[in-house]
Write a protein that holds these residues in place. Structure first.
Motif, mmCIF file in Angstrom:
data_model
loop_
_atom_site.group_PDB
_atom_site.id
_atom_site.type_symbol
_atom_site.label_atom_id
_atom_site.label_comp_id
_atom_site.label_asym_id
_atom_site.label_seq_id
_atom_site.Cartn_x
_atom_site.Cartn_y
_atom_site.Cartn_z
ATOM 1 N N ALA A 60 0.809 -1.223 0.000
ATOM 2 C CA ALA A 60 0.000 0.000 0.000
ATOM 3 C C ALA A 60 0.840 1.270 0.000
ATOM 4 N N HIS A 61 2.054 1.212 0.581
ATOM 5 C CA HIS A 61 2.770 2.449 0.832
ATOM 6 C C HIS A 61 4.162 2.534 0.207
ATOM 7 N N ASP A 62 4.801 1.412 -0.097
ATOM 8 C CA ASP A 62 6.141 1.473 -0.681
ATOM 9 C C ASP A 62 6.012 1.911 -2.140
ATOM 10 N N GLU A 63 6.681 3.010 -2.497
ATOM 11 C CA GLU A 63 6.509 3.588 -3.829
ATOM 12 C C GLU A 63 6.954 2.652 -4.942
ATOM 13 N N ARG A 64 7.793 1.665 -4.623
ATOM 14 C CA ARG A 64 8.255 0.727 -5.647
ATOM 15 C C ARG A 64 7.179 -0.254 -6.073
ATOM 16 N N VAL A 65 6.178 -0.489 -5.223
ATOM 17 C CA VAL A 65 5.142 -1.476 -5.543
ATOM 18 C C VAL A 65 3.734 -0.930 -5.327
ATOM 19 N N ARG A 66 3.630 0.314 -4.856
ATOM 20 C CA ARG A 66 2.314 0.882 -4.583
ATOM 21 C C ARG A 66 1.483 0.941 -5.857
ATOM 22 N N GLY A 67 0.230 0.528 -5.751
ATOM 23 C CA GLY A 67 -0.665 0.551 -6.901
ATOM 24 C C GLY A 67 -0.718 -0.741 -7.686
ATOM 25 N N LEU A 68 0.168 -1.689 -7.382
ATOM 26 C CA LEU A 68 0.116 -2.971 -8.081
ATOM 27 C C LEU A 68 -1.101 -3.773 -7.624
ATOM 28 N N ASP A 69 -1.662 -4.518 -8.546
ATOM 29 C CA ASP A 69 -2.827 -5.357 -8.248
ATOM 30 C C ASP A 69 -2.342 -6.697 -7.691
ATOM 31 N N VAL A 70 -1.758 -6.648 -6.499
ATOM 32 C CA VAL A 70 -1.206 -7.832 -5.850
ATOM 33 C C VAL A 70 -1.699 -7.876 -4.412
ATOM 34 N N MET A 71 -2.126 -9.045 -3.978
ATOM 35 C CA MET A 71 -2.584 -9.260 -2.609
ATOM 36 C C MET A 71 -1.765 -10.373 -1.983
ATOM 37 N N ALA A 72 -1.709 -10.401 -0.656
ATOM 38 C CA ALA A 72 -0.878 -11.373 0.046
ATOM 39 C C ALA A 72 -1.632 -12.007 1.205
ATOM 40 N N GLU A 73 -1.434 -13.299 1.355
ATOM 41 C CA GLU A 73 -1.851 -14.034 2.538
ATOM 42 C C GLU A 73 -0.619 -14.750 3.082
ATOM 43 N N VAL A 74 -0.620 -15.055 4.362
ATOM 44 C CA VAL A 74 0.521 -15.724 4.979
ATOM 45 C C VAL A 74 0.021 -16.938 5.746
ATOM 46 N N ASP A 75 0.678 -18.070 5.527
ATOM 47 C CA ASP A 75 0.303 -19.319 6.194
ATOM 48 C C ASP A 75 1.581 -20.057 6.568
ATOM 49 N N GLY A 76 1.807 -20.206 7.862
ATOM 50 C CA GLY A 76 2.990 -20.918 8.312
ATOM 51 C C GLY A 76 4.289 -20.244 7.923
ATOM 52 N N GLY A 77 4.276 -18.936 7.823
ATOM 53 C CA GLY A 77 5.464 -18.193 7.447
ATOM 54 C C GLY A 77 5.706 -18.118 5.954
ATOM 55 N N VAL A 78 4.832 -18.734 5.161
ATOM 56 C CA VAL A 78 4.935 -18.662 3.701
ATOM 57 C C VAL A 78 3.992 -17.575 3.196
ATOM 58 N N VAL A 79 4.530 -16.590 2.484
ATOM 59 C CA VAL A 79 3.727 -15.526 1.890
ATOM 60 C C VAL A 79 3.188 -16.022 0.554
ATOM 61 N N HIS A 80 1.883 -15.972 0.393
ATOM 62 C CA HIS A 80 1.230 -16.384 -0.846
ATOM 63 C C HIS A 80 0.721 -15.130 -1.563
ATOM 64 N N LEU A 81 1.303 -14.833 -2.719
ATOM 65 C CA LEU A 81 0.928 -13.669 -3.506
ATOM 66 C C LEU A 81 -0.029 -14.069 -4.620
ATOM 67 N N ARG A 82 -0.999 -13.220 -4.892
ATOM 68 C CA ARG A 82 -1.899 -13.424 -6.030
ATOM 69 C C ARG A 82 -2.237 -12.062 -6.622
ATOM 70 N N GLY A 83 -2.704 -12.086 -7.847
ATOM 71 C CA GLY A 83 -3.048 -10.847 -8.526
ATOM 72 C C GLY A 83 -2.454 -10.818 -9.915
ATOM 73 N N ARG A 84 -2.102 -9.603 -10.375
ATOM 74 C CA ARG A 84 -1.553 -9.469 -11.727
ATOM 75 C C ARG A 84 -0.634 -8.258 -11.774
ATOM 76 N N VAL A 85 0.417 -8.381 -12.594
ATOM 77 C CA VAL A 85 1.343 -7.272 -12.826
ATOM 78 C C VAL A 85 1.647 -7.211 -14.313
ATOM 79 N N ASP A 86 2.204 -6.090 -14.732
ATOM 80 C CA ASP A 86 2.524 -5.910 -16.149
ATOM 81 C C ASP A 86 3.882 -6.485 -16.526
ATOM 82 N N ARG A 87 4.837 -6.467 -15.573
ATOM 83 C CA ARG A 87 6.207 -6.852 -15.891
ATOM 84 C C ARG A 87 6.767 -7.803 -14.832
ATOM 85 N N PRO A 88 7.620 -8.737 -15.242
ATOM 86 C CA PRO A 88 8.236 -9.642 -14.260
ATOM 87 C C PRO A 88 8.992 -8.906 -13.168
ATOM 88 N N ALA A 89 9.633 -7.783 -13.507
ATOM 89 C CA ALA A 89 10.411 -7.050 -12.509
ATOM 90 C C ALA A 89 9.536 -6.564 -11.358
#
Length: 231
Positions: A23-52
């Motif tokens: 939400a706040h880091d300017e390097r990734v703010r605005g990306l359509d990415v959401m995160a859940e965490v289970d057992g210390g594993v971060v699970h990302l989902r969503g969509r981005v335009d570039r691999p970077a």
């Protein structure tokens, strides 16, 4: 406080921390990415335009203390990731993964013995999950090399295995290898085998986790980066 209760609270904290980064880091703010965490594993989902962009999210999340691994189902440039789930048995890590096992189950799409060459083309997949697999193989380096072969540049191998000091490592009589984070260091580089760049390596009291990406030919991680994870 019991271990499970503490882990649940830690997961809730980490989910909030990753959410604040998104939400706040300017390097990734605005990306359509959401995160859940289970057992210390971060699970990302969503969509981005570039691999970077996905690489940046993965790197920032992986820096948080308590994160053991970063997995994703993120759509990149309009394409869903192609993910293999090796030795999946009855259950894949994600429903969209391609299950690979030597016995047919409802979760298996490709019947194959993972101790032999994988039936997939070079540079044809984006993720490989080797969850509770390596400890069952007397020599797992050929499988690791096969994962390197089938991954596209920038692809990720996710390893999860019992930590050698925990009873789970020896309680299963089909386990023939013991692993530590230092084992992952040996996987990352060695003579006459493909090199890996460790994105994240860690363990909790029972499990070793590793996220590895193929290193470019003739290249590999520097000592400062390796010191983040290994003795």
């Amino acid at each position: 406080m019991g271990g499970e209760a503490r882990q649940q609270l830690t997961d809730e904290y980490l989910a909030g921390a990753v959410g604040e980064i998104l939400a706040h880091d300017e390097r990734v703010r605005g990306l359509d990415v959401m995160a859940e965490v289970d057992g210390g594993v971060v699970h990302l989902r969503g969509r981005v335009d570039r691999p970077a962009q996905l690489d940046t999210v993965r790197r920032l999340a992986g820096r948080l203390a308590g994160v053991h691994a970063v997995w994703d189902r993120v759509r990149v440039a309009g394409r869903d990731p192609v993910a293999l789930d090796l030795g999946c048995g009855e259950q894949r890590q994600y429903p969209t993964n391609i299950g690979v096992d030597r016995r047919r189950t409802p979760s298996v799409a490709a019947v194959a013995d993972v101790s032999r060459p994988l039936p997939f083309r070079d540079a044809s997949v984006d993720r490989v999950f080797a969850v509770h697999v390596l400890e069952h193989l007397i020599d797992f380096l050929p499988l690791v090399a096969e994962c390197h072969r089938v991954l596209r540049p920038g692809g990720v191998l996710h390893v999860l295995s019992p930590w050698w000091k925990h009873v789970n490592a020896v309680a299963d009589p089909t386990h023939v290898r013991l692993l530590d984070t230092q084992t992952i260091k040996g996987i990352c580089s060695g003579p006459d085998r493909p090199a890996w760049f460790p994105l994240h390596v860690g363990r909790d009291e029972s499990t070793v986790f590793a996220d590895l990406t193929p290193a470019p030919p003739g290249d590999g991680p520097d000592e400062r980066h390796m010191a983040r994870f290994f003795d």
